[in-house]
Design a protein around this motif. Sequence first.
Motif, short mmCIF file in Angstrom:
data_model
loop_
_atom_site.label_atom_id
_atom_site.label_comp_id
_atom_site.label_asym_id
_atom_site.label_seq_id
_atom_site.Cartn_x
_atom_site.Cartn_y
_atom_site.Cartn_z
N ALA A 198 0.75 -1.13 0.04
CA ALA A 198 0.07 0.06 0.08
C ALA A 198 0.85 1.12 -0.02
N GLU B 4 2.60 1.64 -3.35
CA GLU B 4 1.73 1.72 -4.55
C GLU B 4 0.62 3.17 -4.20
N THR C 195 -1.78 3.37 -2.25
CA THR C 195 -3.05 3.01 -1.92
C THR C 195 -3.55 3.05 -0.34
N ALA C 196 -4.59 2.85 0.06
CA ALA C 196 -5.02 2.80 1.48
C ALA C 196 -4.34 1.54 2.04
#
Length: 143
Positions: free
Chosen positions: A132, A135, A137-138
């Motif tokens: 995460a 990338e 993201t969450a």
Amino acid sequence: MGKPQSITISATPQQVFARYEAVESWPQWDPEVHAVSLPEGLLVGARGWLKPRKGPRSGIVVTEVTHGQSFTVESPLPLAKLRFHHRIVATAEGCTTTHWLSYGGPLGFLVALTAGRAIAATLPQTLAGLKAECEGTAPASAP
């Protein structure tokens, strides 16, 4: 040796390794790390400490580094050693990152049967947090 856990990350090995090198940020993406200090950075022989979310603060020493590919951190314990291994392999999608544990010393087998099992069970969450972070993201779960 503990069972290796792997995850595919859509980032280059160098981008993932940069997250490892930013030692002070480990608690941001690794839900099992409460705090860490490695003043010399991710270099062979560097010494510091790590405070896990559960358990006491422990001394650590970096025992192996291959820039962009792997590193190992060792936590010396009474009559045992707990080693955290990290490896990155480039793939067509980015890279595969693998974490695993190994044990040494006369009581290494005992660490493997006790704390080692609990630590090994957290590796998938740690890898998900790293993915995460890399990338953008969450994370799958809050620390």
